[in-house]
Design an enzyme around this catalytic site. Structure first.
Site, PDB file in Angstrom:
ATOM      1  CG  HIS A 123      59.796  38.678  52.568  1.00 35.59           C
ATOM      2  ND1 HIS A 123      59.574  39.537  51.287  1.00 35.59           N
ATOM      3  CD2 HIS A 123      60.866  39.313  53.128  1.00 35.59           C
ATOM      4  CE1 HIS A 123      60.208  40.402  51.303  1.00 35.59           C
ATOM      5  NE2 HIS A 123      61.167  40.400  52.405  1.00 35.59           N
ATOM      6  CG  HIS A 138      65.030  41.132  48.656  1.00 32.86           C
ATOM      7  ND1 HIS A 138      63.908  40.252  48.899  1.00 32.86           N
ATOM      8  CD2 HIS A 138      64.403  41.929  49.934  1.00 32.86           C
ATOM      9  CE1 HIS A 138      63.038  40.395  49.460  1.00 32.86           C
ATOM     10  NE2 HIS A 138      63.273  41.511  50.367  1.00 32.86           N
ATOM     11  CG  HIS A 180      61.605  44.880  58.086  1.00 29.58           C
ATOM     12  ND1 HIS A 180      60.274  45.267  57.449  1.00 29.58           N
ATOM     13  CD2 HIS A 180      62.458  44.539  57.013  1.00 29.58           C
ATOM     14  CE1 HIS A 180      60.517  44.492  56.196  1.00 29.58           C
ATOM     15  NE2 HIS A 180      61.579  44.290  56.049  1.00 29.58           N
ATOM     16  CD  GLU A 223      60.176  43.952  52.302  1.00 28.58           C
ATOM     17  OE1 GLU A 223      61.296  43.763  51.801  1.00 28.58           O
ATOM     18  OE2 GLU A 223      59.688  43.482  53.338  1.00 28.58           O
TER      19      GLU A 223
HETATM   20  C1  DHB Z   1      65.829  41.278  56.272  1.00 27.15           C
HETATM   21  C2  DHB Z   1      65.706  41.412  54.815  1.00 27.15           C
HETATM   22  C3  DHB Z   1      64.310  41.330  54.357  1.00 27.15           C
HETATM   23  O1  DHB Z   1      64.245  41.533  52.759  1.00 27.15           O
HETATM   24  C4  DHB Z   1      63.175  41.592  55.110  1.00 27.15           C
HETATM   25  O2  DHB Z   1      62.125  42.062  54.279  1.00 27.15           O
HETATM   26  C5  DHB Z   1      63.333  41.519  56.223  1.00 27.15           C
HETATM   27  C6  DHB Z   1      64.612  41.502  57.095  1.00 27.15           C
HETATM   28  C7  DHB Z   1      66.960  40.723  56.977  1.00 27.15           C
HETATM   29  O3  DHB Z   1      68.215  40.797  56.263  1.00 27.15           O
HETATM   30  O4  DHB Z   1      66.968  40.870  58.227  1.00 27.15           O
HETATM   31 FE    FE Z   2      62.323  42.006  52.218  1.00 30.89          FE
END
Ligand code: DHB
Ligand code: FE
Length: 285
Positions: A12, A59, A193, A240
């Site tokens: 996402h 978030h 990530h 996540e």
């Molecule tokens: C970013 C934010 C998110 O919530 C995520 O799941 C992936 C990337 C971001 O700020 O790049």
């Molecule tokens: Fe996220």
């Protein structure tokens, strides 16, 4: 009765939403990413559900450190698109399905899962970016959506196995709803990530692809991996991915002793912003 026809899994990343909103999808950086969703948008048109049960995480937009529900089901008639600091995304508001959502809450809570009932919630990129990836840029989203928020932001987070078992309970709830509805369940967020600290930018493609393999073939075993493995291998925000286990637990093989689902589409791409992007479409047979 209602039935679950398919499950969809997708990252996402907020920058994906910004790329769509700002007309940048044909730029060389974004082209390969959006190419991976061309099939999906056509599939959505051909397999339009009556309702999407969309598992996502907030978030710190609708919730904050003041209140942290582990699992929250949206029972409202509609949900506004959140302002995450740059104004709300220019996408349609989200129409809910209060009657089915209330039935699922009743069934799942009586099935021993504690849910928070949410009657007002702005929805952030965790929910709107998956809708944009799957539906493009329509005037209205193609069907009502039941938002289901999972806390994966503030520890303690739910285990993979709790998410998987919850998915099975959600499937029991949907199957006991007395209307002929075609429901899709979506699991969103991930893949690997990490957005902060010394390991910011971490991507682990072999681990991500192993996750996709096992999500398809043996989700019950995947569900037993401890949360610390997600954090070590997939970065702090890789957690996540436990949300994908809710959607996978709701598929027929996991929830009702049915046959394995058909893999309709699989896609993996690095990078999008700081993030690995994974995507699957599984159909019940
Ligand atoms: C970013 C934010 C998110 O919530 C995520 O799941 C992936 C990337 C971001 O700020 O790049
Ligand atoms: Fe996220």
């Amino acid at each position: 009765m209602a039935h679950i026809s398919a499950s969809v899994y997708t990252s996402h990343v907020p920058a994906i939403g910004a790329a769509m909103d700002l007309g940048k999808t044909h730029e060389p950086y974004w082209q390969p990413l959006f190419k991976g969703y061309e099939f999906s948008k056509a599939w959505m048109k051909d397999n339009r559900p009556d309702v999407i049960f969309l598992v996502f995480n907030d978030h710190a937009t609708a919730f904050s450190l003041e209140m942290i529900p582990t699992f929250a089901i949206g029972t409202a008639a509609e949900y506004a698109v959140a302002d995450e600091g740059w104004g709300p995304r220019p996408v349609p508001k989200v129409i809910g399905h209060p009657d089915l959502a209330s039935h699922i809450a009743q069934s799942v809570i009586q099935d021993d899962f504690d849910l928070t009932i949410v009657n007002k919630m702005d929805v952030d990129h965790g929910l709107t970016v998956p809708l944009s990836l799957m539906c493009g840029q329509p005037q209205a989203w193609p069907c009502p959506v039941i938002p289901f928020a999972v806390n994966v932001v503030q520890y303690p987070v739910p285990s993979g196995n709790r998410c998987y078992q919850l998915g099975r309970a959600i499937a029991r709830a949907i199957r006991s709803y007395d209307a002929d509805l075609n429901v899709q369940i979506w699991g969103t967020g991930g893949m690997s990530h990490q957005l902060q600290g010394p390991r910011a930018g971490l991507i682990n493609a072999p681990w991500d692809n192993g996750f996709l393999d096992q999500l398809i073939a043996d989700p019950a075993a995947l569900a037993l991996r401890p949360h610390i493995e997600y954090v070590r291998e997939a970065g702090s925000e890789g957690i996540e991915l436990v949300m994908w286990l809710i959607a996978r637990g709701a598929m027929s093989d996991a929830a009702a002793g049915g046959p394995k689902p058909t893999v309709r589409h699989r896609f993996y791409h690095v990078p999008a912003s700081n993030t690995a992007v994974g995507h699957l479409i599984l159909e019940n047979r």
